[in-house]
Design an enzyme around this catalytic site. Structure first.
Site, PDB file in Angstrom:
ATOM      1  N   ASN A   7     125.412 -45.480 -65.325  1.00  0.00           N
ATOM      2  CA  ASN A   7     124.617 -44.596 -66.187  1.00  0.00           C
ATOM      3  C   ASN A   7     125.376 -44.387 -67.505  1.00  0.00           C
ATOM      4  OD1 ASN A   7     123.807 -42.131 -67.452  1.00  0.00           O
ATOM      5  ND2 ASN A   7     122.719 -41.561 -65.593  1.00  0.00           N
ATOM      6  N   ASP A   9     124.340 -42.530 -70.165  1.00  0.00           N
ATOM      7  CA  ASP A   9     123.852 -41.363 -70.923  1.00  0.00           C
ATOM      8  C   ASP A   9     124.934 -40.753 -71.808  1.00  0.00           C
ATOM      9  OD1 ASP A   9     121.489 -41.568 -69.533  1.00  0.00           O
ATOM     10  OD2 ASP A   9     121.808 -39.780 -68.299  1.00  0.00           O
ATOM     11  N   HIS A  10     126.146 -40.658 -71.248  1.00  0.00           N
ATOM     12  CA  HIS A  10     127.156 -39.874 -71.972  1.00  0.00           C
ATOM     13  C   HIS A  10     127.818 -40.625 -73.117  1.00  0.00           C
ATOM     14  CE1 HIS A  10     126.127 -36.543 -69.659  1.00  0.00           C
ATOM     15  NE2 HIS A  10     126.410 -37.139 -68.519  1.00  0.00           N
ATOM     16  N   ARG A  18     127.387 -36.208 -83.293  1.00  0.00           N
ATOM     17  CA  ARG A  18     127.400 -36.393 -84.744  1.00  0.00           C
ATOM     18  C   ARG A  18     126.082 -36.929 -85.295  1.00  0.00           C
ATOM     19  NH1 ARG A  18     132.680 -36.207 -87.021  1.00  0.00           N
ATOM     20  NH2 ARG A  18     133.518 -34.396 -85.967  1.00  0.00           N
ATOM     21  N   HIS A  43     118.856 -41.700 -68.423  1.00  0.00           N
ATOM     22  CA  HIS A  43     117.967 -40.560 -68.172  1.00  0.00           C
ATOM     23  C   HIS A  43     117.463 -40.072 -69.518  1.00  0.00           C
ATOM     24  CE1 HIS A  43     117.583 -36.277 -66.165  1.00  0.00           C
ATOM     25  NE2 HIS A  43     116.459 -36.683 -66.731  1.00  0.00           N
ATOM     26  N   ARG A  45     115.900 -37.322 -71.174  1.00  0.00           N
ATOM     27  CA  ARG A  45     115.587 -35.918 -70.885  1.00  0.00           C
ATOM     28  C   ARG A  45     114.558 -35.393 -71.877  1.00  0.00           C
ATOM     29  NH1 ARG A  45     119.451 -33.292 -67.325  1.00  0.00           N
ATOM     30  NH2 ARG A  45     118.276 -31.433 -67.856  1.00  0.00           N
ATOM     31  N   ARG A  49     118.771 -34.675 -75.281  1.00  0.00           N
ATOM     32  CA  ARG A  49     120.137 -34.264 -75.631  1.00  0.00           C
ATOM     33  C   ARG A  49     121.095 -35.451 -75.719  1.00  0.00           C
ATOM     34  NH1 ARG A  49     121.808 -31.012 -70.180  1.00  0.00           N
ATOM     35  NH2 ARG A  49     119.883 -29.927 -70.660  1.00  0.00           N
ATOM     36  N   HIS A  50     120.770 -36.551 -75.035  1.00  0.00           N
ATOM     37  CA  HIS A  50     121.640 -37.735 -75.176  1.00  0.00           C
ATOM     38  C   HIS A  50     120.802 -38.980 -75.474  1.00  0.00           C
ATOM     39  CE1 HIS A  50     120.749 -37.693 -70.894  1.00  0.00           C
ATOM     40  NE2 HIS A  50     121.700 -36.820 -70.585  1.00  0.00           N
ATOM     41  N   GLU A  70     115.665 -42.897 -65.285  1.00  0.00           N
ATOM     42  CA  GLU A  70     115.521 -41.582 -64.652  1.00  0.00           C
ATOM     43  C   GLU A  70     114.662 -40.721 -65.551  1.00  0.00           C
ATOM     44  OE1 GLU A  70     119.312 -39.774 -64.148  1.00  0.00           O
ATOM     45  OE2 GLU A  70     119.985 -41.258 -62.719  1.00  0.00           O
ATOM     46  N   THR A 100     123.433 -30.548 -66.014  1.00  0.00           N
ATOM     47  CA  THR A 100     123.042 -31.864 -65.486  1.00  0.00           C
ATOM     48  C   THR A 100     122.016 -31.619 -64.378  1.00  0.00           C
ATOM     49  OG1 THR A 100     123.848 -33.919 -64.485  1.00  0.00           O
ATOM     50  CG2 THR A 100     124.990 -31.898 -63.857  1.00  0.00           C
ATOM     51  N   THR A 101     121.447 -32.689 -63.820  1.00  0.00           N
ATOM     52  CA  THR A 101     120.458 -32.530 -62.752  1.00  0.00           C
ATOM     53  C   THR A 101     121.088 -31.703 -61.628  1.00  0.00           C
ATOM     54  OG1 THR A 101     119.799 -34.766 -63.329  1.00  0.00           O
ATOM     55  CG2 THR A 101     118.786 -33.811 -61.372  1.00  0.00           C
ATOM     56  N   GLU A 151     117.000 -41.766 -53.671  1.00  0.00           N
ATOM     57  CA  GLU A 151     118.404 -41.670 -54.063  1.00  0.00           C
ATOM     58  C   GLU A 151     118.902 -40.332 -53.548  1.00  0.00           C
ATOM     59  OE1 GLU A 151     119.171 -41.890 -58.299  1.00  0.00           O
ATOM     60  OE2 GLU A 151     121.211 -41.162 -58.038  1.00  0.00           O
ATOM     61  N   HIS A 191     125.477 -39.002 -57.974  1.00  0.00           N
ATOM     62  CA  HIS A 191     125.762 -37.727 -58.657  1.00  0.00           C
ATOM     63  C   HIS A 191     127.164 -37.241 -58.334  1.00  0.00           C
ATOM     64  CE1 HIS A 191     124.980 -34.147 -60.966  1.00  0.00           C
ATOM     65  NE2 HIS A 191     123.931 -34.787 -61.424  1.00  0.00           N
ATOM     66  N   GLY A 192     127.966 -37.126 -59.385  1.00  0.00           N
ATOM     67  CA  GLY A 192     129.317 -36.557 -59.246  1.00  0.00           C
ATOM     68  C   GLY A 192     130.331 -37.486 -58.605  1.00  0.00           C
ATOM     69  N   GLY A 213     127.735 -42.240 -63.516  1.00  0.00           N
ATOM     70  CA  GLY A 213     127.783 -42.148 -64.965  1.00  0.00           C
ATOM     71  C   GLY A 213     128.983 -41.415 -65.507  1.00  0.00           C
ATOM     72  N   HIS A 214     128.959 -40.104 -65.412  1.00  0.00           N
ATOM     73  CA  HIS A 214     129.907 -39.251 -66.136  1.00  0.00           C
ATOM     74  C   HIS A 214     131.364 -39.659 -65.923  1.00  0.00           C
ATOM     75  CE1 HIS A 214     132.278 -35.565 -66.845  1.00  0.00           C
ATOM     76  NE2 HIS A 214     131.477 -35.454 -67.876  1.00  0.00           N
TER      77      HIS A 214
HETATM   78  N1  PXP Z   1     121.627 -39.838 -60.161  1.00  0.00           N
HETATM   79  C1  PXP Z   1     120.838 -38.958 -60.814  1.00  0.00           C
HETATM   80  C2  PXP Z   1     119.446 -38.768 -60.330  1.00  0.00           C
HETATM   81  C3  PXP Z   1     121.294 -38.273 -61.951  1.00  0.00           C
HETATM   82  O1  PXP Z   1     120.478 -37.412 -62.582  1.00  0.00           O
HETATM   83  C4  PXP Z   1     122.601 -38.528 -62.408  1.00  0.00           C
HETATM   84  C5  PXP Z   1     123.092 -37.854 -63.638  1.00  0.00           C
HETATM   85  O2  PXP Z   1     122.354 -38.275 -64.728  1.00  0.00           O
HETATM   86  C6  PXP Z   1     123.380 -39.449 -61.695  1.00  0.00           C
HETATM   87  C7  PXP Z   1     122.882 -40.077 -60.561  1.00  0.00           C
HETATM   88  C8  PXP Z   1     124.771 -39.798 -62.118  1.00  0.00           C
HETATM   89  O3  PXP Z   1     125.581 -38.683 -61.962  1.00  0.00           O
HETATM   90  P1  PXP Z   1     127.009 -38.668 -62.615  1.00  0.00           P
HETATM   91  O4  PXP Z   1     126.815 -38.725 -64.109  1.00  0.00           O
HETATM   92  O5  PXP Z   1     127.584 -37.367 -62.156  1.00  0.00           O
HETATM   93  O6  PXP Z   1     127.761 -39.857 -62.111  1.00  0.00           O
END
Ligand code: PXP
Length: 242
Positions: A7, A9-10, A18, A43, A45, A49-50, A70, A100-101, A151, A191-192, A213-214
């Site tokens: 992912n 996004d970040h 910026r 994702h 949103r 935001r990103h 997403e 975040t979600t 998921e 996630h996480g 992602g993060h």
């Molecule tokens: N899965 C879903 C549905 C999410 O919303 C996210 C965060 O955008 C992730 C996975 C990835 O999570 P993380 O950025 O914490 O790795």
């Protein structure tokens, strides 16, 4: 082997700090692919935001692996998905103020509207996935509305601190993965996740795909995108016993 969808996004979060053109989520996605990622997740949103609408178009055209989009189950997002035609959409709940979600989708109370979205996606050959907490009620509802996959939200597992609670949550994830697979749903998770906590998730045999992602983007600041992805793939393989 579990497929890793990175992912990006970040990367856009940093760019949007910026409101400029760098860093580029597409360039990051291409480096992730080069390092072995089997897919890219973004994702879009509601508050933008990103990731921005144009990112979705540019990444869809520019990457070489499947795009998992997403999105919240809204009319606006459905319209965009039908224009972009990603490989897969993953429906997630969205609250404006959340960082975040925060949890899985509550499917049971909106089966009809979600099923309609699924039908529209299937008509265009787009896979239909749902982000859910490890909860039998939600899994059964996902099956009823003809999702291709679920998921499992690993967010709670990654946040708990006591070993006992972590183990209880892991067990809920294992049981959910088994139940979903037995019903014929493909099982993903995310996630996480980081290099350490991903291992026990990767060890669950039913899980086919991870969205991360993060943590990867954070590590990429220290060691570059390719190294960050390579190391995550190594952790996943270790967890899987490969
Ligand atoms: N899965 C879903 C549905 C999410 O919303 C996210 C965060 O955008 C992730 C996975 C990835 O999570 P993380 O950025 O914490 O790795």
């Amino acid at each position: 082997m579990i497929r890793l969808f990175v992912n990006v996004d970040h990367v856009a979060t940093i760019r949007e700090a910026r409101k400029t053109i760098e860093p580029s989520p597409l360039k990051a996605a291409l480096l992730a692919e080069k390092a072995g990622a089997q897919g890219i997740t973004i994702h879009l949103r509601e508050d933008r935001r990103h990731i921005q609408d144009d990112d979705v178009r540019i990444i869809r055209k520019g990457i070489n692996t499947p795009l998992n989009l997403e999105m919240a189950p809204t009319e606006e997002m459905v319209k965009l998905a039908l224009e972009i035609l990603p490989y897969q959409i993953s429906l997630v709940p969205e609250k404006r103020q959340e960082i975040t979600t925060e949890g899985g989708l509550e499917i049971c109370s909106q089966e009809k509207s979600l099923a309609e979205i699924g039908e529209k996606m299937h008509d265009r050959g787009i896979l239909f996935s749902l982000f859910v907490d490890p909860d039998a009620k939600q899994l059964d509802a996902a099956k009823r509305i003809k999702a291709d996959s679920i998921e499992i939200n690993t967010g709670k597992y990654t946040e708990l601190e006591s070993a006992e609670e972590v183990e209880e949550e892991l067990e809920r994830i294992r049981v959910s993965a088994k139940r979903a697979a037995e019903m014929g749903l493909k099982v993903f998770a995310g996630h996480g996740l980081n290099y350490q906590n991903v291992k026990k998730i990767a060890a669950i045999p039913e899980i086919e795909e991870l969205n991360i992602g993060h943590f990867i983007i954070g590590q990429a600041i220290y060691k570059g995108m390719e190294n960050a992805v390579t190391e995550m793939i190594r952790s996943i393989k270790t967890g899987r016993g490969q």
